[in-house]
Design a protein around this motif. Structure first.
Motif, PDB file in Angstrom:
ATOM      1  N   THR A   1      30.768  31.209  36.755  1.00 45.07           N
ATOM      2  CA  THR A   1      30.008  31.344  35.779  1.00 45.07           C
ATOM      3  C   THR A   1      29.814  29.950  34.995  1.00 45.07           C
ATOM      4  O   THR A   1      28.905  29.625  34.229  1.00 45.07           O
ATOM      5  N   GLY A   2      30.698  28.938  35.628  1.00 48.80           N
ATOM      6  CA  GLY A   2      30.699  27.687  34.844  1.00 48.80           C
ATOM      7  C   GLY A   2      29.964  26.715  35.649  1.00 48.80           C
ATOM      8  O   GLY A   2      28.994  27.009  36.497  1.00 48.80           O
ATOM      9  N   THR A   3      30.144  25.406  35.252  1.00 48.04           N
ATOM     10  CA  THR A   3      29.210  24.184  36.109  1.00 48.04           C
ATOM     11  C   THR A   3      29.433  24.117  37.386  1.00 48.04           C
ATOM     12  O   THR A   3      28.572  23.937  38.420  1.00 48.04           O
ATOM     13  N   ILE A   4      30.551  24.349  38.021  1.00 49.68           N
ATOM     14  CA  ILE A   4      30.978  24.448  39.497  1.00 49.68           C
ATOM     15  C   ILE A   4      30.082  25.610  40.148  1.00 49.68           C
ATOM     16  O   ILE A   4      29.362  25.263  40.975  1.00 49.68           O
TER      17      ILE A   4
ATOM     18  N   ALA B   1      27.394  26.809  39.052  1.00 47.68           N
ATOM     19  CA  ALA B   1      25.944  26.289  38.732  1.00 47.68           C
ATOM     20  C   ALA B   1      25.457  25.518  40.035  1.00 47.68           C
ATOM     21  O   ALA B   1      24.489  25.425  40.444  1.00 47.68           O
ATOM     22  N   GLU B   2      26.360  24.396  39.948  1.00 51.63           N
ATOM     23  CA  GLU B   2      26.057  23.327  41.110  1.00 51.63           C
ATOM     24  C   GLU B   2      26.058  23.902  42.451  1.00 51.63           C
ATOM     25  O   GLU B   2      24.951  23.961  43.024  1.00 51.63           O
TER      26      GLU B   2
ATOM     27  N   LYS C   1      23.172  26.182  43.358  1.00 53.34           N
ATOM     28  CA  LYS C   1      21.663  25.655  43.451  1.00 53.34           C
ATOM     29  C   LYS C   1      21.396  25.298  44.784  1.00 53.34           C
ATOM     30  O   LYS C   1      20.558  25.369  45.567  1.00 53.34           O
TER      31      LYS C   1
ATOM     32  N   ARG D   1      38.825  19.963  40.153  1.00 53.67           N
ATOM     33  CA  ARG D   1      37.944  20.454  39.232  1.00 53.67           C
ATOM     34  C   ARG D   1      38.043  22.093  39.017  1.00 53.67           C
ATOM     35  O   ARG D   1      38.185  22.687  38.134  1.00 53.67           O
TER      36      ARG D   1
ATOM     37  N   THR E   1      39.935  24.236  35.892  1.00 51.39           N
ATOM     38  CA  THR E   1      39.131  25.385  35.240  1.00 51.39           C
ATOM     39  C   THR E   1      40.037  26.490  34.610  1.00 51.39           C
ATOM     40  O   THR E   1      40.990  26.868  35.246  1.00 51.39           O
TER      41      THR E   1
END
Ligand code: KDO
Length: 343
Positions: free
Chosen positions: A136-139, A141-142, A145, A338, A342
């Protein structure tokens, strides 16, 4: 010149009018009814999950949530036991427009998005909470995508399938990977899964989930790996003697919809589909975590031996195997750090 009018007796004329009206009504409904039926958006779901699994039952939660938030707008069709598409064939079916939704594994995503193979690696995610934070974090999201761009599917929510453990047909002493030498361990049928099985020290062999019960019963395989709730739901405990708590993979399934179907929805419908997928994942995740805590007792009562190996030895060996492989070279620089950072 006057056009002669056809004068019908009163009764014939009424009869004629009635018939004409009925024919017209039938013609109209033939045109209009399918149009009304068509306004329901069909959402076909395919999964290899058995009916008693939380990640099968969650689809009913999805369906009910949508029926409540968008009454009459969707026709949700749930197909379990790989009855519509065989395990692993779902993303291709979605690309062809033959399927709208599924729960896709990290290994199936990794076939088209190699960066995603990081989540097929043993001892990468720590626990279900870590898993949710990562995705649910930036990892998340990236990566999602890239998944959307390369696979044409949108990930709606992340399900915790459970933590994978070993489940053996005949009990044996298992402390370290060396103790699994020669054990024919069934894994799902793709290279990332097989790599994991071999990294555990066993001899990995591919087989579809639906064939595992018989494989264990007849002895064509010596064992399989799955989270405890799946061992219970698929009744593998009936045909095995031991569970070894290696905890080697905090496993994920991603509820995904094809971009073609998602893009065709209104903004309000998209939001409702997302909310329904989140409700389904939460139902699955809560029940899976709760049940995992109770199942060791259940399996013992069923007569299985439940043993705890040297998990640190398994972790060390499995992580070293991945580090020394091509995987470590292809994963984007810094991704593993990363993930580890987390919290
Ligand atoms: C399996 O085949 O072992 C596996 O656990 C792999 C998962 O990715 C998923 O496909 C699951 O099976 C099925 O949903 C059946 O539970």
């Amino acid at each position: 010149m006057r056009v002669p009018t056809l004068v019908l007796p009163m009764s014939t004329s009424r009869h004629f009018q009635r018939r004409t009206l009925l024919t017209a009504a039938a013609a109209l409904s033939a045109l209009v009814l399918p149009a009304i039926a068509q306004t329901k958006t069909v959402l076909r779901i395919s999964t290899p999950a058995v009916p008693d699994a939380w990640h099968a039952k969650m689809w009913t939660v999805f369906k009910d949530a949508l029926e409540k938030s968008a009454p009459g707008e969707f026709d949700v069709q749930i197909n379990l036991n790989a009855s519509l598409f065989k395990q692993g064939a779902e993303p291709a079916a979605m690309a062809r427009g033959n399927l709208e939704l599924t729960s896709v594994s990290a290994a199936d995503i990794a076939k088209l998005v190699p960066d995603f193979s990081v989540f097929t690696a043993g001892y990468m995610l720590r626990d279900p909470a870590h898993q949710q934070k990562v995705f649910t974090g930036t990892i998340g999201a990236e990566l999602f995508k890239t998944v959307s761009d390369k696979m044409g599917i949108t990930v709606l929510s992340t399900c915790y399938l459970g933590t994978r453990q070993l489940n053996l047909r005949e009990a044996r002493k298992v402390q370290t990977p060396a103790d699994l030498k020669g054990v024919k361990l069934r894994m799902p049928g793709s290279k990332d899964w097989l790599f994991l099985g071999n990294a555990l020290g066993a001899t990995a062999t591919p087989l579809a989930f639906g064939e595992v019960y018989l494989g264990l019963k007849t002895g064509t395989i010596d064992g399989q790996d799955n989270p405890l709730p799946s061992v219970r739901a698929a009744k593998f405990y009936e045909v095995t003697q031991q569970i070894v708590l290696t905890g080697h993979l905090v496993d994920s399934l991603f509820i995904a919809i094809s971009n073609k179907s998602f893009d065709a929805l209104s903004a309000a419908q998209k939001q409702k589909v997302r909310a329904a997928a989140q409700a389904a994942a939460s139902y699955n995740n809560d029940n899976t975590v709760r049940e995992e805590a109770q199942l060791v007792e259940f399996f013992k009562k069923q007569g299985l031996q439940v043993s705890t190996p040297d998990v640190a030895a398994f972790r060390k060996s499995v992580q070293a195997t991945y580090q020394a492989s091509d995987y470590a070279k292809t994963w984007p620089a810094g991704l593993v750090d990363r993930i580890n950072a987390t919290r």
